[in-house]
Design a protein around this motif. Structure first.
Motif, PDB file in Angstrom:
ATOM      1  N   ASP A 196       0.815  -1.220   0.000  1.00 11.81           N
ATOM      2  CA  ASP A 196       0.000   0.000   0.000  1.00 11.81           C
ATOM      3  C   ASP A 196       0.845   1.265   0.000  1.00 11.81           C
ATOM      4  O   ASP A 196       0.445   2.289  -0.567  1.00 11.81           O
ATOM      5  N   VAL A 197       2.005   1.200   0.634  1.00  7.89           N
ATOM      6  CA  VAL A 197       2.852   2.393   0.728  1.00  7.89           C
ATOM      7  C   VAL A 197       4.279   1.931   1.017  1.00  7.89           C
ATOM      8  O   VAL A 197       4.496   0.922   1.700  1.00  7.89           O
ATOM      9  N   MET A 198       5.232   2.666   0.473  1.00  2.89           N
ATOM     10  CA  MET A 198       6.630   2.397   0.803  1.00  2.89           C
ATOM     11  C   MET A 198       7.093   3.436   1.808  1.00  2.89           C
ATOM     12  O   MET A 198       6.910   4.640   1.614  1.00  2.89           O
ATOM     13  N   LEU A 199       7.711   2.955   2.901  1.00  2.36           N
ATOM     14  CA  LEU A 199       8.263   3.839   3.923  1.00  2.36           C
ATOM     15  C   LEU A 199       9.751   4.023   3.650  1.00  2.36           C
ATOM     16  O   LEU A 199      10.544   3.093   3.805  1.00  2.36           O
ATOM     17  N   ASP A 200      10.108   5.218   3.227  1.00  2.00           N
ATOM     18  CA  ASP A 200      11.514   5.507   2.975  1.00  2.00           C
ATOM     19  C   ASP A 200      12.257   5.601   4.301  1.00  2.00           C
ATOM     20  O   ASP A 200      11.680   5.975   5.333  1.00  2.00           O
ATOM     21  N   THR A 201      13.541   5.259   4.290  1.00  2.09           N
ATOM     22  CA  THR A 201      14.319   5.243   5.526  1.00  2.09           C
ATOM     23  C   THR A 201      15.032   6.566   5.757  1.00  2.09           C
ATOM     24  O   THR A 201      15.466   7.238   4.813  1.00  2.09           O
ATOM     25  N   LEU A 202      15.157   6.924   7.035  1.00  2.00           N
ATOM     26  CA  LEU A 202      15.869   8.134   7.426  1.00  2.00           C
ATOM     27  C   LEU A 202      17.362   7.965   7.177  1.00  2.00           C
ATOM     28  O   LEU A 202      17.910   6.870   7.263  1.00  2.00           O
ATOM     29  N   HIS A 203      18.016   9.071   6.911  1.00  2.00           N
ATOM     30  CA  HIS A 203      19.478   9.168   6.769  1.00  2.00           C
ATOM     31  C   HIS A 203      20.006   8.554   5.477  1.00  2.00           C
ATOM     32  O   HIS A 203      20.990   9.036   4.923  1.00  2.00           O
ATOM     33  N   TRP A 204      19.401   7.450   5.019  1.00  2.00           N
ATOM     34  CA  TRP A 204      19.810   6.851   3.747  1.00  2.00           C
ATOM     35  C   TRP A 204      18.541   6.402   3.038  1.00  2.00           C
ATOM     36  O   TRP A 204      17.969   5.368   3.357  1.00  2.00           O
ATOM     37  N   SER A 205      18.111   7.177   2.084  1.00  2.00           N
ATOM     38  CA  SER A 205      16.822   6.911   1.454  1.00  2.00           C
ATOM     39  C   SER A 205      16.959   5.910   0.318  1.00  2.00           C
ATOM     40  O   SER A 205      18.065   5.533  -0.082  1.00  2.00           O
ATOM     41  N   GLY A 206      15.836   5.496  -0.209  1.00  2.00           N
ATOM     42  CA  GLY A 206      15.845   4.604  -1.352  1.00  2.00           C
ATOM     43  C   GLY A 206      16.369   5.292  -2.592  1.00  2.00           C
ATOM     44  O   GLY A 206      16.177   6.501  -2.783  1.00  2.00           O
ATOM     45  N   GLY A 207      17.007   4.539  -3.454  1.00  2.00           N
ATOM     46  CA  GLY A 207      17.449   5.013  -4.761  1.00  2.00           C
ATOM     47  C   GLY A 207      16.781   4.162  -5.809  1.00  2.00           C
ATOM     48  O   GLY A 207      15.691   4.466  -6.294  1.00  2.00           O
TER      49      GLY A 207
ATOM     50  N   ARG B 228      18.372  11.957   0.684  1.00  2.00           N
ATOM     51  CA  ARG B 228      17.470  12.847  -0.054  1.00  2.00           C
ATOM     52  C   ARG B 228      17.189  12.341  -1.474  1.00  2.00           C
ATOM     53  O   ARG B 228      16.681  13.086  -2.313  1.00  2.00           O
ATOM     54  N   GLN B 229      17.511  11.088  -1.745  1.00  2.00           N
ATOM     55  CA  GLN B 229      17.317  10.590  -3.111  1.00  2.00           C
ATOM     56  C   GLN B 229      15.826  10.483  -3.458  1.00  2.00           C
ATOM     57  O   GLN B 229      15.391  10.936  -4.523  1.00  2.00           O
ATOM     58  N   SER B 230      15.050   9.906  -2.585  1.00  2.00           N
ATOM     59  CA  SER B 230      13.604   9.812  -2.827  1.00  2.00           C
ATOM     60  C   SER B 230      12.989  11.208  -2.894  1.00  2.00           C
ATOM     61  O   SER B 230      12.104  11.477  -3.729  1.00  2.00           O
ATOM     62  N   TYR B 231      13.451  12.088  -2.026  1.00  2.00           N
ATOM     63  CA  TYR B 231      12.982  13.481  -2.042  1.00  2.00           C
ATOM     64  C   TYR B 231      13.175  14.082  -3.434  1.00  2.00           C
ATOM     65  O   TYR B 231      12.267  14.720  -3.986  1.00  2.00           O
ATOM     66  N   GLY B 232      14.380  13.896  -4.013  1.00  2.00           N
ATOM     67  CA  GLY B 232      14.653  14.471  -5.326  1.00  2.00           C
ATOM     68  C   GLY B 232      13.735  13.916  -6.396  1.00  2.00           C
ATOM     69  O   GLY B 232      13.247  14.655  -7.264  1.00  2.00           O
ATOM     70  N   MET B 233      13.458  12.628  -6.359  1.00  2.00           N
ATOM     71  CA  MET B 233      12.580  12.013  -7.353  1.00  2.00           C
ATOM     72  C   MET B 233      11.157  12.546  -7.225  1.00  2.00           C
ATOM     73  O   MET B 233      10.510  12.902  -8.217  1.00  2.00           O
TER      74      MET B 233
ATOM     75  N   VAL C 289       5.468   6.618  -2.074  1.00  2.00           N
ATOM     76  CA  VAL C 289       6.648   6.568  -1.224  1.00  2.00           C
ATOM     77  C   VAL C 289       6.622   7.768  -0.284  1.00  2.00           C
ATOM     78  O   VAL C 289       6.565   8.916  -0.742  1.00  2.00           O
ATOM     79  N   ILE C 290       6.660   7.510   1.015  1.00  2.00           N
ATOM     80  CA  ILE C 290       6.720   8.590   1.999  1.00  2.00           C
ATOM     81  C   ILE C 290       8.181   8.791   2.396  1.00  2.00           C
ATOM     82  O   ILE C 290       8.868   7.836   2.785  1.00  2.00           O
ATOM     83  N   THR C 291       8.657  10.026   2.300  1.00  2.00           N
ATOM     84  CA  THR C 291      10.055  10.283   2.622  1.00  2.00           C
ATOM     85  C   THR C 291      10.190  11.523   3.493  1.00  2.00           C
ATOM     86  O   THR C 291       9.347  12.431   3.439  1.00  2.00           O
ATOM     87  N   LEU C 292      11.254  11.540   4.276  1.00  2.00           N
ATOM     88  CA  LEU C 292      11.638  12.712   5.062  1.00  2.00           C
ATOM     89  C   LEU C 292      13.085  13.024   4.697  1.00  2.00           C
ATOM     90  O   LEU C 292      13.994  12.275   5.067  1.00  2.00           O
ATOM     91  N   PRO C 293      13.324  14.100   3.920  1.00  2.00           N
ATOM     92  CA  PRO C 293      14.691  14.369   3.455  1.00  2.00           C
ATOM     93  C   PRO C 293      15.643  14.620   4.609  1.00  2.00           C
ATOM     94  O   PRO C 293      15.302  15.251   5.613  1.00  2.00           O
ATOM     95  N   GLY C 294      16.860  14.082   4.451  1.00  2.00           N
ATOM     96  CA  GLY C 294      17.872  14.218   5.483  1.00  2.00           C
ATOM     97  C   GLY C 294      18.842  15.345   5.218  1.00  2.00           C
ATOM     98  O   GLY C 294      18.667  16.166   4.308  1.00  2.00           O
ATOM     99  N   GLU C 295      19.912  15.364   5.992  1.00  2.00           N
ATOM    100  CA  GLU C 295      20.905  16.438   5.913  1.00  2.00           C
ATOM    101  C   GLU C 295      21.839  16.262   4.722  1.00  2.00           C
ATOM    102  O   GLU C 295      22.354  17.233   4.174  1.00  2.00           O
ATOM    103  N   PHE C 296      22.039  15.002   4.308  1.00  2.00           N
ATOM    104  CA  PHE C 296      23.008  14.699   3.262  1.00  2.00           C
ATOM    105  C   PHE C 296      22.307  14.090   2.050  1.00  2.00           C
ATOM    106  O   PHE C 296      21.211  13.542   2.162  1.00  2.00           O
ATOM    107  N   MET C 297      22.947  14.161   0.907  1.00  2.00           N
ATOM    108  CA  MET C 297      22.358  13.663  -0.329  1.00  2.00           C
ATOM    109  C   MET C 297      21.864  12.230  -0.184  1.00  2.00           C
ATOM    110  O   MET C 297      20.796  11.879  -0.699  1.00  2.00           O
TER     111      MET C 297
END
Length: 717
Positions: free
Chosen positions: A608-619, A643-648, A632-640
């Motif tokens: 039903d939903v993908m939970l993206d991981t903190l600090h190291w997101s899905g690519g 933030r991969q899911s965030y960018g997509m 995909v639910i994501t929370l962008p982190g401090e480092f790239m």
């Protein structure tokens, strides 16, 4: 006058006396007896043969060959003489001549297993691995209990990357000789490569016991297996034991000082491991003179194959630690391999194609291969001459696509091919630019990246953390994924490519499956968290527990780690987080086994939903999910890397899936998971917007322009 029978008897007595002298170690007396025997009976071929063997034992190879040739003159079909001439020539590295003599031996004695084995050894030295394998196979067919031939056959299969057959051969050796330490060690290495970690542990443990006090190499291999099993305490203990065997060895020092866990039991353990790592770097720097003075340069170069892979998963700023480690490697290389640290000047590129090289062990069907193959296959071939260096034995359809689309493909398998040989091969191609699509996932490429092998050297974000290496000039990254002021997080100069920074082909979806096909429960909200378990930082535990607390029908779907120890550590930690909130773990988490990519996509389509991981997101996992229409639910982190899911999602205009903080993350996950109408609206937007992230060419043209600008070449066409 003495008759011929007496002379013959005297000659035989001298031959026997020579044999007794050889047995007693008196080689000079043996030689004197044989010389006398030859004077008495010059037409007796065995006297010449034995004289050749004695001269060989006296380290007089040329005279030994001459005596063996005399035996052949007397008896032209003397197979053993041909064989021993071949052995001497092989030892002198005259492999072609050696092989010719072994073939002569076989010609005269077709059932001669030793000659087949020896011919195999010479062919292997000449690089004819298939021919070598055929000869070793014939040797064991003729003599099934021939331990050395079975062992050599295993080595030949290793040369050809036929790991299962190599495993069979080494097992055969150990059935014949359970104490064959080399076969035991090689068997462990093969099992390790095959992912049979428990079997590899048993093999290396046995090898360690066979060589008490001299087992440093086997202890290092055992430590590596423990590390991949997620057993950090045993890892450190094995490396420290190896240090007691050889206190100045670099490989065990790196392992004892810098090894990190795959999965942490808690945040405190993470911080403790990080401090141990930082302290270890100081010890390494202080011991540079000891390493150099007690080891040969070739050994040190091999031992320097190391990467700080798990460091980046701690969720903290790694720039200083990475740079500190890179400075250590550089200081070592300046002393032991200065030829690879010299500046390389840019050459005039007018009127020619730029020579661009790409080096990795991941040019195959994996995240790096899928992400970055377009950097090779979709560049303008009229403007660029493409060199590819693949440093792993495994190949597949992605590798073949790269082979077909590049100008020069070098398959330089790390292990059989040493780091200095790979470096020399790259230098010989006289590149303008050398690109490492990932740095930090592979030990050999991380070492090579410390060297200066091309005038311009770049890294990609296959392992999205700075390399720290002074000889990596630029770092390619995705403009959509990097935070503001990202350049301060890199030792390299940051180059931001538009969008995702690559041309990524949209996965082809197959026929859907049912939940029952994967033992997934009906009537439950399936929250997919498909990342490798080492990416699931302890900070994720509270988020997952909150979501399951809010959604009584919620179930987290995970995938097993490479070894049960890793899976158990993560699931124990997850269960503790649930119990802290008075939730019973039973039935709230499902661990799926590793599976083929097509089935993995079907699992995405069932959740039903993908939970993206903190600090190291899905690519790659996020791209797969979006291709399947999975929110995909994501929370962008401090480092790239966080933030991969965030960018997509940003590129697709799906801001409603991007959380502002942890509380917002929980709310969004619950809304998507439990509100089917809302979820369907989001799914339709995902399907409509996917063309904004897949199969985009803009970043490739930007990369081409960058290459041209660095060499002042005017772009055309």
């Amino acid at each position: 006058m003495t008759d011929s029978a007496d002379i013959l008897n005297q000659a035989k007595a001298l031959q026997q006396a020579a044999a007794l002298a050889r047995q007693a170690g008196d080689l000079e007396r043996a030689l004197a007896c044989l010389d006398q025997a030859i004077v008495l009976s010059p037409k007796e071929p065995r006297n010449h043969f034995l004289r050749g063997l004695t001269l060989e034992d006296l380290d007089r190879p040329d005279e030994a060959i001459a005596s063996l040739q005399n035996a052949i003159r007397v008896q032209p079909d003397y197979a053993e003489a041909y064989n021993n001439i071949g052995i001497i020539l092989h030892d002198q590295k005259r492999f072609e001549q050696a092989a010719a003599n072994f073939r002569d031996a076989i010609h005269h004695k077709p059932d001669y297993p030793g000659a087949f084995n020896n011919l195999g050894s010479s062919l292997r030295a000449l690089g004819d691995f298939v021919g070598a394998q055929q000869q070793f196979t014939q040797a064991v067919l003729l003599k099934p209990d021939y331990v050395l031939a079975h062992y050599n056959l295993g080595i030949a299969y290793l040369d050809m990357a036929q790991l299962n057959l190599a495993e069979t051969s080494f097992n055969h050796v150990l059935r014949l000789n359970p104490d064959h330490v080399q076969a035991c060690s090689y068997l462990g290495s093969v099992q390790h490569q095959l992912g049979k970690l428990d079997e590899a542990e048993a093999s290396f443990t046995h090898a360690v016991r066979l060589r008490p006090g001299k087992n440093g190499a086997e202890l290092n291999k055992l430590a590596r297996v423990f590390w991949e099993q997620g057993r950090i305490e045993q890892t450190l203990a094995a490396y420290r034991q190896a240090q007691t065997v050889n206190p100045h060895e670099l490989k065990s020092a790196l392992g004892a000082l810098l090894s990190l866990p795959a999965v942490y039991r808690n945040q405190a353990g993470l911080l403790e491991a990080r401090q141990r790592f930082a302290n270890g770097l100081k010890i390494l720097h202080a011991n540079i003179p000891n390493f150099i003075s007690h080891n040969e340069p070739e050994r040190l170069l091999d031992d320097l194959r190391w990467s700080n892979f798990y460091l980046a998963y701690q969720g903290l700023d790694d720039k200083n630690l990475q740079t500190d480690y890179a400075n250590f490697v550089s200081a070592m290389l300046v002393k032991i391999a200065p030829q690879f640290m010299q500046p390389r000047m840019k050459k005039d590129a007018a009127g020619r194609r730029l020579r661009i090289g790409y080096l990795s062990s991941f040019f195959r069907n994996c995240t790096v291969g899928m992400y970055f193959r377009s950097w090779i296959t979709r560049l303008n071939r009229e403007q660029f001459e493409i060199f590819v260096y693949h440093t792993r034995s495994e190949t597949d359809h992605v590798t073949q696509e790269i082979v077909d689309d590049c100008d020069h493909f070098r398959h330089l398998v790390a292990g059989p091919v040493s780091p200095d040989s790979i470096a020399a091969s790259v230098l010989a191609d006289d590149l303008d630019v050398l690109v490492y699509p990932e740095l930090g996932m592979d030990n050999t490429s991380f070492l090579l990246a410390a060297m200066r092998l091309a005038p311009l050297q770049c890294a990609g974000w296959g392992h999205p953390v700075t390399s720290g290496h002074a000889n990596i000039d630029y770092y390619f990254s995705s403009a959509a994924m990097e935070p503001d002021n990202a350049e301060i997080q890199y030792s390299e100069k940051l180059i931001l490519l538009e969008g995702l920074g690559t041309h990524y082909s949209k996965p082809v979806l197959l026929t859907p499956a049912s939940r029952a096909d994967f033992a997934l429960p009906e009537g439950k909200t399936l929250y997919l968290c498909p990342q490798s378990l080492f990416k699931i930082h302890p900070d994720n535990d509270v988020l997952l527990a909150h979501i399951l607390e809010r959604d009584p029908d919620g179930v987290i779907v995970l995938f097993a780690g490479r070894h049960p120890n890793i899976t158990n550590t993560l699931f124990t930690r997850f269960s503790q987080a649930l119990r802290t909130r008075d939730l019973e773990p039973q039935g709230r988490g499902i661990i799926l086994p590793s599976m083929a990519h097509d089935d993995y996509l079907r699992v995405n389509m069932l959740c039903d939903v993908m939970l993206d991981t903190l600090h190291w997101s899905g690519g790659n996992t996020t791209l797969d999910a979006l291709a399947c229409g999975l929110p995909v639910i994501t929370l962008p982190g401090e480092f790239m890397r966080g933030r991969q899911s965030y960018g997509m999602l940003k590129c697709m205009g799906l801001n409603e899936l991007i959380a502002k903080d942890q509380a917002d993350y929980i709310e969004k996950a619950i809304k998507i998971g439990t509100d089917s109408a809302w979820r369907q609206q989001v799914v339709q937007r995902i399907i409509a917007g996917s063309n904004k992230i897949f199969e985009m060419e803009t970043s490739l043209r930007q990369m081409e322009s960058f290459y041209h600008s660095e060499f002042n070449v005017r772009c055309s066409g």
